[in-house]
Motif scaffolding. Structure first.
Motif, PDB file in Angstrom:
ATOM      1  N   TRP A 171       0.716  -1.113  -0.021  1.00 11.57           N
ATOM      2  CA  TRP A 171       0.123   0.011   0.126  1.00 11.57           C
ATOM      3  C   TRP A 171       0.841   1.111  -0.022  1.00 11.57           C
ATOM      4  O   TRP A 171       0.376   2.362  -0.630  1.00 11.57           O
ATOM      5  N   THR A 183      -0.250   4.272  -2.747  1.00  9.26           N
ATOM      6  CA  THR A 183      -0.119   5.683  -2.358  1.00  9.26           C
ATOM      7  C   THR A 183       0.581   6.679  -2.663  1.00  9.26           C
ATOM      8  O   THR A 183       0.259   7.628  -3.178  1.00  9.26           O
ATOM      9  N   LEU A 239      -4.733   7.396  -5.186  1.00 10.44           N
ATOM     10  CA  LEU A 239      -4.485   7.847  -3.660  1.00 10.44           C
ATOM     11  C   LEU A 239      -5.346   7.445  -2.522  1.00 10.44           C
ATOM     12  O   LEU A 239      -4.847   6.694  -1.734  1.00 10.44           O
ATOM     13  N   GLY A 259      -5.059   3.704  -2.015  1.00 12.66           N
ATOM     14  CA  GLY A 259      -3.929   3.472  -1.386  1.00 12.66           C
ATOM     15  C   GLY A 259      -3.777   3.626   0.010  1.00 12.66           C
ATOM     16  O   GLY A 259      -3.655   2.918   0.864  1.00 12.66           O
ATOM     17  N   VAL A 260      -4.612   4.755   0.264  1.00 13.90           N
ATOM     18  CA  VAL A 260      -4.632   5.295   1.776  1.00 13.90           C
ATOM     19  C   VAL A 260      -5.650   4.088   2.726  1.00 13.90           C
ATOM     20  O   VAL A 260      -5.290   3.858   3.724  1.00 13.90           O
TER      21      VAL A 260
END
Length: 134
Positions: free
Chosen positions: A85, A89, A114, A117-118
């Motif tokens: 991850w 991100t 993004l 990913g977060v």
């Protein structure tokens, strides 16, 4: 953590007061006032985090004068061995930053990557306490 909460709280109060004084004296210059307000808010977030952790966990061995070295032994936290991850991100952030230059469509794709990913990074080990050991 209580000492750190008070320290960053004091920094936040300082920057908040500096923002008000700077804003009044500069007739509310937007750039400088915004920078000082953001510095105040960042210090306030760290202060809040430290205060919440102090309430949850209590005093640490480092905070007690009567503590022994052995009081600080044992597992500190869970540190994940590997994760994809952070790369997702970082890629999403890079695409979003490139989208600022090239267009809204690329920026929105980057923000989507993004966000994925977060979200994955935050919740990758959310259920680790419910898994069987081994």
């Amino acid at each position: 953590m209580r000492t750190e909460a008070f320290l960053f709280g004091g920094v936040g109060v300082f920057f908040g007061g500096a923002a008000v004084l700077y804003g009044v004296w500069s007739r509310w210059d937007p750039a400088g006032t915004a920078a000082l307000v953001l510095a105040c808010l960042m210090a306030a977030v760290i202060s809040f985090f430290c205060a919440v952790n102090y309430r949850r966990r209590g005093r640490r061995p480092q905070d007690r004068r009567d503590a022994e070295v052995a009081d600080g032994t044992g597992p500190l936290e869970f540190f994940p061995p590997e994760s994809r991850w952070p790369i997702v991100t970082a890629g999403g952030f890079a695409v979003a930053a490139t989208g600022v230059v090239y267009g809204l469509w690329l920026f929105l794709i980057g923000v989507g990557v993004l966000a994925v990913g977060v979200f994955g990074w935050v919740f990758q080990y959310a259920d680790r306490d419910s898994r069987p050991a081994g």
